[in-house]
Motif scaffolding. Structure first.
Motif, mmCIF file in Angstrom:
data_model
loop_
_atom_site.group_PDB
_atom_site.id
_atom_site.type_symbol
_atom_site.label_atom_id
_atom_site.label_comp_id
_atom_site.label_asym_id
_atom_site.label_seq_id
_atom_site.Cartn_x
_atom_site.Cartn_y
_atom_site.Cartn_z
ATOM 1 N N SER A 137 0.828 -1.210 0.000
ATOM 2 C CA SER A 137 0.000 0.000 0.000
ATOM 3 C C SER A 137 0.859 1.254 0.000
ATOM 4 O O SER A 137 0.505 2.272 -0.609
ATOM 5 C CB SER A 137 -0.924 0.005 1.218
ATOM 6 N N ILE A 138 1.991 1.208 0.692
ATOM 7 C CA ILE A 138 2.890 2.362 0.774
ATOM 8 C C ILE A 138 3.385 2.767 -0.613
ATOM 9 O O ILE A 138 3.545 3.954 -0.909
ATOM 10 C CB ILE A 138 4.071 2.045 1.718
ATOM 11 N N LYS A 139 3.605 1.800 -1.482
ATOM 12 C CA LYS A 139 4.139 2.084 -2.815
ATOM 13 C C LYS A 139 3.295 3.098 -3.579
ATOM 14 O O LYS A 139 3.823 3.893 -4.356
ATOM 15 C CB LYS A 139 4.237 0.788 -3.629
ATOM 16 N N GLU A 140 1.988 3.070 -3.366
ATOM 17 C CA GLU A 140 1.078 3.928 -4.134
ATOM 18 C C GLU A 140 0.583 5.140 -3.352
ATOM 19 O O GLU A 140 -0.247 5.892 -3.850
ATOM 20 C CB GLU A 140 -0.133 3.105 -4.587
ATOM 21 N N ALA A 141 1.089 5.349 -2.163
ATOM 22 C CA ALA A 141 0.522 6.380 -1.273
ATOM 23 C C ALA A 141 0.772 7.790 -1.786
ATOM 24 O O ALA A 141 1.864 8.120 -2.252
ATOM 25 C CB ALA A 141 1.115 6.228 0.122
ATOM 26 N N SER A 142 -0.258 8.627 -1.682
ATOM 27 C CA SER A 142 -0.087 10.066 -1.893
ATOM 28 C C SER A 142 -0.002 10.787 -0.555
ATOM 29 O O SER A 142 0.651 11.824 -0.435
ATOM 30 C CB SER A 142 -1.238 10.637 -2.727
ATOM 31 N N ILE A 143 -0.671 10.214 0.463
ATOM 32 C CA ILE A 143 -0.555 10.707 1.839
ATOM 33 C C ILE A 143 -0.064 9.533 2.678
ATOM 34 O O ILE A 143 -0.727 8.496 2.766
ATOM 35 C CB ILE A 143 -1.894 11.214 2.396
ATOM 36 N N LEU A 144 1.101 9.695 3.278
ATOM 37 C CA LEU A 144 1.692 8.632 4.079
ATOM 38 C C LEU A 144 1.667 9.066 5.534
ATOM 39 O O LEU A 144 2.298 10.063 5.916
ATOM 40 C CB LEU A 144 3.124 8.369 3.608
ATOM 41 N N ALA A 145 0.911 8.349 6.357
ATOM 42 C CA ALA A 145 0.846 8.630 7.797
ATOM 43 C C ALA A 145 1.950 7.849 8.492
ATOM 44 O O ALA A 145 1.843 6.640 8.691
ATOM 45 C CB ALA A 145 -0.526 8.248 8.346
ATOM 46 N N ASN A 146 3.036 8.523 8.832
ATOM 47 C CA ASN A 146 4.162 7.865 9.484
ATOM 48 C C ASN A 146 3.772 7.486 10.909
ATOM 49 O O ASN A 146 3.230 8.303 11.641
ATOM 50 C CB ASN A 146 5.360 8.818 9.505
ATOM 51 N N PRO A 147 4.014 6.243 11.320
ATOM 52 C CA PRO A 147 3.579 5.812 12.649
ATOM 53 C C PRO A 147 4.268 6.575 13.777
ATOM 54 O O PRO A 147 5.365 7.116 13.622
ATOM 55 C CB PRO A 147 3.974 4.331 12.690
ATOM 56 N N GLY A 148 3.633 6.569 14.939
ATOM 57 C CA GLY A 148 4.232 7.140 16.130
ATOM 58 C C GLY A 148 5.347 6.257 16.656
ATOM 59 O O GLY A 148 5.510 5.094 16.248
ATOM 60 N N CYS A 149 6.126 6.806 17.590
ATOM 61 C CA CYS A 149 7.294 6.070 18.100
ATOM 62 C C CYS A 149 6.894 4.902 18.987
ATOM 63 O O CYS A 149 7.326 3.758 18.754
ATOM 64 C CB CYS A 149 8.221 7.026 18.839
ATOM 65 N N TYR A 150 6.063 5.141 19.993
ATOM 66 C CA TYR A 150 5.600 4.026 20.821
ATOM 67 C C TYR A 150 4.869 2.960 19.988
ATOM 68 O O TYR A 150 5.118 1.761 20.152
ATOM 69 C CB TYR A 150 4.657 4.531 21.915
ATOM 70 N N PRO A 151 3.952 3.350 19.103
ATOM 71 C CA PRO A 151 3.270 2.331 18.296
ATOM 72 C C PRO A 151 4.204 1.514 17.414
ATOM 73 O O PRO A 151 3.970 0.319 17.197
ATOM 74 C CB PRO A 151 2.280 3.152 17.457
ATOM 75 N N THR A 152 5.262 2.130 16.891
ATOM 76 C CA THR A 152 6.205 1.385 16.057
ATOM 77 C C THR A 152 6.877 0.275 16.854
ATOM 78 O O THR A 152 6.870 -0.896 16.456
ATOM 79 C CB THR A 152 7.268 2.329 15.465
ATOM 80 N N ALA A 153 7.464 0.641 17.979
ATOM 81 C CA ALA A 153 8.149 -0.362 18.799
ATOM 82 C C ALA A 153 7.180 -1.431 19.282
ATOM 83 O O ALA A 153 7.487 -2.629 19.261
ATOM 84 C CB ALA A 153 8.830 0.316 19.990
ATOM 85 N N THR A 154 5.993 -1.003 19.702
ATOM 86 C CA THR A 154 5.018 -1.931 20.274
ATOM 87 C C THR A 154 4.444 -2.861 19.214
ATOM 88 O O THR A 154 4.359 -4.083 19.409
ATOM 89 C CB THR A 154 3.895 -1.147 20.960
ATOM 90 N N ALA A 155 4.059 -2.304 18.071
ATOM 91 C CA ALA A 155 3.455 -3.123 17.018
ATOM 92 C C ALA A 155 4.435 -4.154 16.481
ATOM 93 O O ALA A 155 4.075 -5.325 16.280
ATOM 94 C CB ALA A 155 2.956 -2.239 15.884
ATOM 95 N N LEU A 156 5.672 -3.746 16.246
ATOM 96 C CA LEU A 156 6.645 -4.698 15.715
ATOM 97 C C LEU A 156 6.907 -5.821 16.710
ATOM 98 O O LEU A 156 7.169 -6.965 16.314
ATOM 99 C CB LEU A 156 7.944 -3.968 15.353
#
Length: 345
Positions: A137-156
């Motif tokens: 999905s990122i490949k085609e994005a015109s608006i990219l919502a970059n994740p937050g710092c806590y959510p990045t570490a937690t989600a991964l």
């Protein structure tokens, strides 16, 4: 490719400048800062003498749209939602490091951010930019919502366990810590040296704006509505996030079995490093880099899994991940401009 950065004097913008300065495909055309318009970058950040010829300017949307192909927003929340629609309509792609386009639920945005969400038509256009789960999905994005710092570490840390069904998804407890740079560069009593030095404190329990982002992300992966207990802490260090996650296992697993699952899940994702059995990562081991390091411990005595996930909050938690997303959007190698070792010690 010519790019611009809006919000040019915050820590997120400075990290963008650090990585983009040596990116082989990018030229930093403009740095936008309303409060510092007319000043050279080196006047604000003397260490940026190499890019001192860039003079910060005020935002003029029409002019900017003619000069650049991509804009990074390193702005506080409730800023980008008022500018991005105009740029997107003029054909400019945008990567937003704030939270304006991350949430899908307007009521949640109102509750946690205190203002109305962006227009729904642009929320629908936005792609949530966690490359390890949304690359196509990122490949085609015109608006990219970059994740937050806590959510990045937690989600991964959580996603493989959630997707593989190895945990009780209603048992998630997240105990997370951040360095003081997570509060931004603005003056704040909360991070005043006398208040923070030799101190360690929990904050915004139950009301932190990353709670709905974490829940939205893992709920999508689980295909059911989930809630988490999330307690953030601030510690007296400059950079780094450690997210320690406690979950109940659905069955008996050894640490080695779980590590095999995680290593298989992330084998094609160069910025996630799963540590071997008995090795738990520390924030210093990802300092200044775009890596997320993950360690696991299956507590067979209690039937719980302990997940430790660490990132640099300003890199994988913000600017580095934004550049990783840019690379994906333009078909470049994901590691372009980011393939460097952490700083240690």
């Amino acid at each position: 490719m010519d790019v611009a950065i809006i919000g040019g004097t915050g820590y997120g913008a400075v990290e963008l400048l650090r990585f983009l300065h040596n990116h082989p495909h990018v030229n930093i055309k403009k740095v936008i800062s309303h409060s510092n318009s007319g000043r050279d970058l080196a006047d604000v950040y003397p260490h940026l003498t190499e890019v001192a010829d860039i003079q910060m300017s005020a935002l003029e949307v029409d002019t900017l749209a003619e000069e650049v192909e991509l804009v990074f927003f390193a702005t506080p929340s409730n800023v980008s939602k008022n500018v991005i629609p105009s740029l997107v309509e003029k054909g400019v792609r945008c990567i937003d490091l704030s939270g304006d386009f991350r949430l899908r639920d307007g009521d949640k945005y109102q509750e946690y951010y205190g203002e109305e969400m962006a227009s729904q038509q642009y929320i629908d256009k936005a792609v949530y930019g966690l490359p390890e789960i949304n690359k196509e999905s990122i490949k085609e994005a015109s608006i990219l919502a970059n994740p937050g710092c806590y959510p990045t570490a937690t989600a991964l840390g959580l996603i493989p366990a959630v997707e593989q069904g190895i945990i009780d998804k209603k048992s998630i407890i997240i105990d997370a810590k951040t360095g003081v740079s997570g509060a931004g560069r603005s003056l704040s009593l909360n991070v005043h040296f006398s208040e923070m030095n030799e101190n360690f404190k929990a904050y915004k329990i139950g009301v932190h704006k990353h709670i709905p982002e974490i829940e939205q992300m893992i709920s999508e992966r689980a295909e059911e509505e989930l809630q988490v207990i999330f307690t953030p802490h601030i510690v007296p260090m400059t950079r780094g996030i450690m997210s320690t996650i406690y979950v109940d296992l659905n069955d008996q697993y050894s640490t080695k079995q779980l590590l095999d699952i995680y290593q298989s899940y992330y084998k094609d994702h160069p910025f996630v490093r799963v540590r071997p059995e008995g090795v738990i990562p520390a924030t210093k081991e990802v300092y200044g880099s775009n890596y997320c390091d993950i360690g696991l411990y299956a507590d067979e005595r209690t039937g719980k899994l302990i997940i430790v996930s660490v990132i640099d909050n300003l890199v994988k938690g913000a600017s580095g991940q934004a550049i990783q997303n840019m690379n994906i959007m333009y078909g470049w190698d994901e590691m372009t401009g980011l393939d460097q070792l952490p700083i240690f010690p």
